[in-house]
Design a protein around this motif. Structure first.
Motif, PDB file in Angstrom:
ATOM      1  N   TRP A 212      51.803   3.221  19.643  1.00 20.76           N
ATOM      2  CA  TRP A 212      51.451   2.357  20.785  1.00 20.76           C
ATOM      3  C   TRP A 212      52.755   1.871  21.417  1.00 20.76           C
ATOM      4  N   THR A 213      53.286   2.632  22.344  1.00 16.87           N
ATOM      5  CA  THR A 213      54.630   2.353  22.863  1.00 16.87           C
ATOM      6  C   THR A 213      54.644   1.611  24.193  1.00 16.87           C
ATOM      7  N   ASP A 214      53.524   1.579  24.913  1.00 13.07           N
ATOM      8  CA  ASP A 214      53.533   0.978  26.263  1.00 13.07           C
ATOM      9  C   ASP A 214      53.334  -0.530  26.191  1.00 13.07           C
ATOM     10  N   ASN A 215      54.250  -1.213  25.517  1.00 15.31           N
ATOM     11  CA  ASN A 215      54.122  -2.655  25.340  1.00 15.31           C
ATOM     12  C   ASN A 215      55.186  -3.379  26.150  1.00 15.31           C
ATOM     13  N   GLU A 216      54.775  -4.055  27.217  1.00 12.76           N
ATOM     14  CA  GLU A 216      55.698  -4.802  28.057  1.00 12.76           C
ATOM     15  C   GLU A 216      55.531  -6.306  27.883  1.00 12.76           C
ATOM     16  N   GLU A 217      54.781  -6.717  26.872  1.00  8.10           N
ATOM     17  CA  GLU A 217      54.530  -8.138  26.643  1.00  8.10           C
ATOM     18  C   GLU A 217      55.672  -8.769  25.860  1.00  8.10           C
ATOM     19  N   GLU A 218      55.739 -10.077  25.909  1.00  5.02           N
ATOM     20  CA  GLU A 218      56.818 -10.797  25.220  1.00  5.02           C
ATOM     21  C   GLU A 218      56.724 -10.622  23.711  1.00  5.02           C
ATOM     22  N   TYR A 219      55.510 -10.604  23.204  1.00  6.23           N
ATOM     23  CA  TYR A 219      55.297 -10.442  21.765  1.00  6.23           C
ATOM     24  C   TYR A 219      54.541  -9.153  21.474  1.00  6.23           C
ATOM     25  N   ILE A 220      54.677  -8.673  20.251  1.00  6.01           N
ATOM     26  CA  ILE A 220      53.945  -7.498  19.787  1.00  6.01           C
ATOM     27  C   ILE A 220      52.943  -7.976  18.746  1.00  6.01           C
ATOM     28  N   TYR A 221      51.699  -7.545  18.889  1.00  8.85           N
ATOM     29  CA  TYR A 221      50.629  -8.006  18.005  1.00  8.85           C
ATOM     30  C   TYR A 221      50.126  -6.845  17.146  1.00  8.85           C
ATOM     31  N   PHE A 222      50.102  -7.071  15.843  1.00 16.07           N
ATOM     32  CA  PHE A 222      49.583  -6.083  14.912  1.00 16.07           C
ATOM     33  C   PHE A 222      48.368  -6.663  14.195  1.00 16.07           C
ATOM     34  N   ILE A 223      47.395  -5.807  13.965  1.00 17.79           N
ATOM     35  CA  ILE A 223      46.273  -6.153  13.096  1.00 17.79           C
ATOM     36  C   ILE A 223      46.431  -5.354  11.815  1.00 17.79           C
ATOM     37  N   GLU A 224      46.474  -6.046  10.684  1.00 13.22           N
ATOM     38  CA  GLU A 224      46.427  -5.355   9.390  1.00 13.22           C
ATOM     39  C   GLU A 224      44.969  -5.318   8.953  1.00 13.22           C
ATOM     40  N   ALA A 225      44.492  -4.143   8.592  1.00 11.76           N
ATOM     41  CA  ALA A 225      43.071  -3.966   8.321  1.00 11.76           C
ATOM     42  C   ALA A 225      42.832  -3.165   7.058  1.00 11.76           C
ATOM     43  N   GLN A 226      41.629  -3.310   6.538  1.00 15.31           N
ATOM     44  CA  GLN A 226      41.122  -2.425   5.496  1.00 15.31           C
ATOM     45  C   GLN A 226      40.206  -1.420   6.189  1.00 15.31           C
ATOM     46  N   VAL A 227      40.441  -0.138   5.984  1.00 20.34           N
ATOM     47  CA  VAL A 227      39.670   0.900   6.664  1.00 20.34           C
ATOM     48  C   VAL A 227      39.123   1.904   5.655  1.00 20.34           C
ATOM     49  N   LEU A 228      37.846   2.197   5.805  1.00 15.29           N
ATOM     50  CA  LEU A 228      37.176   3.172   4.947  1.00 15.29           C
ATOM     51  C   LEU A 228      37.326   4.559   5.570  1.00 15.29           C
ATOM     52  N   THR A 229      38.361   5.274   5.142  1.00 14.76           N
ATOM     53  CA  THR A 229      38.582   6.614   5.682  1.00 14.76           C
ATOM     54  C   THR A 229      37.707   7.643   4.976  1.00 14.76           C
ATOM     55  N   GLY A 230      37.348   7.377   3.716  1.00 12.03           N
ATOM     56  CA  GLY A 230      36.435   8.252   2.986  1.00 12.03           C
ATOM     57  C   GLY A 230      36.878   9.696   2.958  1.00 12.03           C
TER      58      GLY A 230
END
Length: 288
Positions: A212-230
């Protein structure tokens, strides 16, 4: 998000897909009122509206369009909440004694974000990968959402495989929406959807930064998640759902991957957002 270039204004918002007939009639009316040309676009999982005309007219029309898209965004979130509540009301699980129990009814709007102390040693160690990527943690918040958690648990019983800890980089406008209704295809499409039109995650922070490279905002926001890839298979750009495992078209893989740390699911209930991590790009603002 607005981009203005000499009378050509582009508004990026994937909720353009959820505009109704009344909204489209309003767009036509705005063209006349402000003497502009308004067109919609959607490419590579990213959509929005382009406004062409004199700068004053485009800016005035943009205010109206932004309000319209914000309302479409809210309507979509409320629809998702209603669907989630319906899922909870009609799903049952068996307790340890084999008794069937229904989930309690509740309003999904009672989610919250709980601030986490950045000075805690364990927290510092957990976030060390962000520092290695040249990022500085401004704020760490634990996401608590009962409805999303219960739906995730139900899906974990179906998939019966341990979840993976993964990351997604999101725009500021979608942080609270993800905490509220979970992950959606509209919220964080990568620059290119090479492995399918699904919900993308990465196993490493640096991979999330590059995806996700198109970030022109002052801050960068990440979500850490649990994902069931199975059960996974390799993805491809034309996929809108996982492919069948065998000859039975109803038996499908749980997710797809590129084989190098990118995982794509096609059902948001296979993921639970655990932490919202706000980062700054300036190295001299570090907290540890």
């Amino acid at each position: 998000m607005l981009h203005l270039r000499s009378g050509n204004l582009k508004i990026y918002n994937n909720h353009v897909l959820h505009l109704n007939q009344e909204d489209h009639e309003m767009l036509m009316s705005l063209q006349v009122s402000f003497n502009v040309i308004i067109s919609e676009f959607f490419r590579e999982g990213k959509g929005g509206i382009i406004i062409n005309g004199e700068p004053v007219g485009t800016r005035c029309a943009a205010l109206e369009v932004e309000a319209m898209l914000c309302q479409a965004q809210e309507d979509f979130a409320q629809s998702e909440e209603k669907d989630m509540q319906g899922d909870l009301e009609h799903m049952y699980v068996a307790d340890d004694f084999g008794q069937r129990q229904q989930f309690e009814r509740m309003s999904n709007k009672s989610y919250r974000k709980k601030p986490i102390d950045l000075n805690d040693w364990a927290v510092k160690e957990r976030l060390r990968n962000f520092e290695k990527c040249g990022l500085n943690i401004v704020k760490l918040e634990k996401i608590e959402n009962y409805a999303l958690q219960q739906l995730f648990k139900l899906n974990s019983k179906r998939i019966q495989a341990p979840p993976q800890r993964v990351y997604q980089c999101v725009k500021a406008q979608f942080c609270d929406l993800i905490c509220r209704v979970g992950f959606q295809r509209e919220y964080a499409p990568p620059n290119e959807q090479k492995y399918g039109a699904g919900i993308y995650f990465t196993t490493e922070v640096d991979k999330a930064k590059s995806l996700w490279t198109d970030n022109e905002e002052e801050y960068i926001y990440f979500i850490e998640a649990q994902v069931l890839t199975g059960k996974e298979t390799h993805g491809s750009s034309e996929m809108i759902v996982p492919p069948p495992v065998g000859k039975d078209p109803l038996v499908r893989y749980d997710s797809v991957t590129n084989g190098r740390g990118i995982h794509i699911i096609f059902n948001g209930q296979q993921a639970y957002p655990e932490f919202l991590i706000t980062c700054s790009k300036q190295a001299n603002q570090t907290h540890f």
